[in-house]
Scaffold this motif. Structure first.
Motif, PDB file in Angstrom:
ATOM      1  N   GLU A  11      28.379 -51.412   0.446  1.00 32.14           N
ATOM      2  CA  GLU A  11      28.605 -50.523   1.566  1.00 32.14           C
ATOM      3  C   GLU A  11      28.466 -51.270   2.761  1.00 32.14           C
ATOM      4  O   GLU A  11      27.548 -52.043   2.978  1.00 32.14           O
ATOM      5  CB  GLU A  11      27.507 -49.276   1.574  1.00 32.14           C
ATOM      6  CG  GLU A  11      27.648 -48.570   2.795  1.00 32.14           C
ATOM      7  CD  GLU A  11      26.403 -47.455   2.869  1.00 32.14           C
ATOM      8  OE1 GLU A  11      26.329 -46.755   3.870  1.00 32.14           O
ATOM      9  OE2 GLU A  11      25.743 -47.352   1.859  1.00 32.14           O
ATOM     10  N   GLY A  70      29.917 -48.473   8.988  1.00 33.71           N
ATOM     11  CA  GLY A  70      30.746 -47.344   8.298  1.00 33.71           C
ATOM     12  C   GLY A  70      32.307 -47.648   8.369  1.00 33.71           C
ATOM     13  O   GLY A  70      32.816 -48.512   8.204  1.00 33.71           O
ATOM     14  N   VAL A 104      38.035 -44.794   2.205  1.00 34.47           N
ATOM     15  CA  VAL A 104      38.171 -43.680   3.163  1.00 34.47           C
ATOM     16  C   VAL A 104      39.460 -43.976   4.051  1.00 34.47           C
ATOM     17  O   VAL A 104      40.051 -42.770   4.750  1.00 34.47           O
ATOM     18  CB  VAL A 104      36.787 -43.760   4.169  1.00 34.47           C
ATOM     19  CG1 VAL A 104      37.284 -42.851   5.724  1.00 34.47           C
ATOM     20  CG2 VAL A 104      35.419 -43.308   3.520  1.00 34.47           C
ATOM     21  N   LYS A 144      36.076 -34.905   4.483  1.00 34.49           N
ATOM     22  CA  LYS A 144      35.020 -35.796   4.821  1.00 34.49           C
ATOM     23  C   LYS A 144      33.852 -35.057   3.956  1.00 34.49           C
ATOM     24  O   LYS A 144      33.061 -35.986   3.252  1.00 34.49           O
ATOM     25  CB  LYS A 144      34.664 -36.112   6.093  1.00 34.49           C
ATOM     26  CG  LYS A 144      33.561 -36.909   6.210  1.00 34.49           C
ATOM     27  CD  LYS A 144      33.131 -37.206   7.913  1.00 34.49           C
ATOM     28  CE  LYS A 144      31.979 -38.289   7.968  1.00 34.49           C
ATOM     29  NZ  LYS A 144      31.783 -38.960   9.187  1.00 34.49           N
ATOM     30  N   ARG A 162      34.501 -36.043   0.116  1.00 34.42           N
ATOM     31  CA  ARG A 162      34.404 -37.482   0.115  1.00 34.42           C
ATOM     32  C   ARG A 162      32.857 -37.916  -0.152  1.00 34.42           C
ATOM     33  O   ARG A 162      32.325 -38.693  -1.039  1.00 34.42           O
ATOM     34  CB  ARG A 162      34.875 -38.317   1.165  1.00 34.42           C
ATOM     35  CG  ARG A 162      36.288 -38.580   1.058  1.00 34.42           C
ATOM     36  CD  ARG A 162      36.922 -39.363   2.059  1.00 34.42           C
ATOM     37  NE  ARG A 162      36.371 -39.685   3.313  1.00 34.42           N
ATOM     38  CZ  ARG A 162      36.711 -39.155   4.436  1.00 34.42           C
ATOM     39  NH1 ARG A 162      37.868 -38.742   4.771  1.00 34.42           N
ATOM     40  NH2 ARG A 162      36.070 -39.406   5.812  1.00 34.42           N
ATOM     41  N   ILE A 163      32.045 -37.361   0.714  1.00 34.26           N
ATOM     42  CA  ILE A 163      30.534 -37.492   0.814  1.00 34.26           C
ATOM     43  C   ILE A 163      29.883 -37.293  -0.447  1.00 34.26           C
ATOM     44  O   ILE A 163      29.084 -37.907  -0.836  1.00 34.26           O
ATOM     45  CB  ILE A 163      30.021 -36.996   2.232  1.00 34.26           C
ATOM     46  CG1 ILE A 163      30.544 -38.068   3.374  1.00 34.26           C
ATOM     47  CG2 ILE A 163      28.448 -37.217   2.075  1.00 34.26           C
ATOM     48  CD1 ILE A 163      29.980 -37.256   4.691  1.00 34.26           C
ATOM     49  N   ARG A 164      30.459 -35.856  -0.810  1.00 31.94           N
ATOM     50  CA  ARG A 164      29.719 -35.115  -2.030  1.00 31.94           C
ATOM     51  C   ARG A 164      29.851 -36.308  -2.972  1.00 31.94           C
ATOM     52  O   ARG A 164      29.174 -36.374  -4.039  1.00 31.94           O
ATOM     53  CB  ARG A 164      30.423 -33.874  -2.335  1.00 31.94           C
ATOM     54  CG  ARG A 164      29.657 -33.257  -3.310  1.00 31.94           C
ATOM     55  CD  ARG A 164      30.350 -31.701  -3.574  1.00 31.94           C
ATOM     56  NE  ARG A 164      31.795 -31.910  -4.188  1.00 31.94           N
ATOM     57  CZ  ARG A 164      31.877 -32.225  -5.542  1.00 31.94           C
ATOM     58  NH1 ARG A 164      30.838 -32.559  -6.369  1.00 31.94           N
ATOM     59  NH2 ARG A 164      33.067 -32.578  -6.262  1.00 31.94           N
ATOM     60  N   GLY A 209      30.418 -39.644  -2.991  1.00 29.16           N
ATOM     61  CA  GLY A 209      29.730 -40.811  -2.619  1.00 29.16           C
ATOM     62  C   GLY A 209      30.998 -41.686  -2.092  1.00 29.16           C
ATOM     63  O   GLY A 209      30.938 -42.870  -2.021  1.00 29.16           O
ATOM     64  N   ILE A 239      31.609 -42.992   0.925  1.00 31.15           N
ATOM     65  CA  ILE A 239      31.013 -42.864   2.394  1.00 31.15           C
ATOM     66  C   ILE A 239      31.921 -43.769   3.242  1.00 31.15           C
ATOM     67  O   ILE A 239      32.685 -44.643   2.740  1.00 31.15           O
ATOM     68  CB  ILE A 239      29.686 -43.515   2.291  1.00 31.15           C
ATOM     69  CG1 ILE A 239      29.675 -44.700   1.348  1.00 31.15           C
ATOM     70  CG2 ILE A 239      28.707 -42.236   1.710  1.00 31.15           C
ATOM     71  CD1 ILE A 239      28.206 -45.380   1.418  1.00 31.15           C
ATOM     72  N   ASP A 240      31.893 -43.806   4.405  1.00 38.46           N
ATOM     73  CA  ASP A 240      32.652 -44.339   5.431  1.00 38.46           C
ATOM     74  C   ASP A 240      32.560 -45.798   5.379  1.00 38.46           C
ATOM     75  O   ASP A 240      33.526 -46.539   5.654  1.00 38.46           O
ATOM     76  CB  ASP A 240      32.163 -43.906   6.915  1.00 38.46           C
ATOM     77  CG  ASP A 240      32.547 -42.609   7.145  1.00 38.46           C
ATOM     78  OD1 ASP A 240      33.377 -42.086   6.496  1.00 38.46           O
ATOM     79  OD2 ASP A 240      32.235 -42.346   8.227  1.00 38.46           O
ATOM     80  N   LEU A 279      32.079 -47.828   2.346  1.00 38.06           N
ATOM     81  CA  LEU A 279      32.341 -48.074   1.175  1.00 38.06           C
ATOM     82  C   LEU A 279      33.473 -49.059   1.037  1.00 38.06           C
ATOM     83  O   LEU A 279      34.825 -48.762   1.509  1.00 38.06           O
ATOM     84  CB  LEU A 279      32.427 -46.753   0.108  1.00 38.06           C
ATOM     85  CG  LEU A 279      32.822 -47.210  -1.343  1.00 38.06           C
ATOM     86  CD1 LEU A 279      31.463 -47.662  -1.903  1.00 38.06           C
ATOM     87  CD2 LEU A 279      33.371 -45.927  -1.944  1.00 38.06           C
TER      88      LEU A 279
END
Length: 106
Positions: free
Chosen positions: A26, A30, A61, A70, A73-75, A77, A79-80, A82
Motif C-alpha cells: 500500500e 492513496g 483502483v 468505492k 472495493r474497500i469492503r 480490501g 484500497i486506493d 494498493l
C-alpha cells in the motif's frame, strides 16, 4: 505456499519446483500516489492480469477495479493505494531499481 509455516507446505513442495513471486503493498498517498507510480515505473509492464514471465504491476483502483463502487472495493480490501506486483524473470536489481526510482517520485 513457500513458507514453512503454511499448513500445506509439504504438499506444495512435493507438487512444485518453486514458488511464485506475487506481492502487494500500500502506498501512502492513496489514489494520487498509485497513479504517479504507474506513470513513472520502468522495467515492469502495466497489466490488468498478473502472472507471466515478465514482471507486471497493477494499480487496481485505476485499472482492474476502476468500475467497482468505492464502498465495495474497500469492503474487499481494494484500497486506493494498493499496488499488486508479479515478479518475472528480469534481474532482481533492475526491478528494485525501477521501483526505487518510481517511488522517489511520489
Amino acid at each position: 505456499p513457500g513458507l514453512k509455516s503454511f499448513s500445506q507446505y509439504e504438499l506444495a513442495t512435493s507438487q512444485t519446483t518453486g514458488y511464485g513471486a506475487m506481492l502487494w503493498f500500500e502506498l501512502k498517498g492513496g489514489l494520487t500516489a498509485g497513479k504517479k507510480l504507474m506513470d513513472n515505473i520502468d522495467v515492469f509492464s502495466l497489466a490488468e492480469n498478473l502472472g507471466s514471465v515478465e514482471s507486471l504491476i497493477t494499480h487496481p483502483v485505476t485499472m482492474t477495479h476502476a468500475a467497482v463502487d468505492k464502498i465495495e472495493r474497500i469492503r474487499v480490501g481494494i484500497i486506493d493505494g494498493l499496488v499488486r506486483v508479479s515478479v518475472g524473470l528480469e534481474d532482481v536489481e533492475d526491478l528494485i531499481d525501477a521501483l526505487d526510482k518510481a517511488l522517489i517520485k511520489i
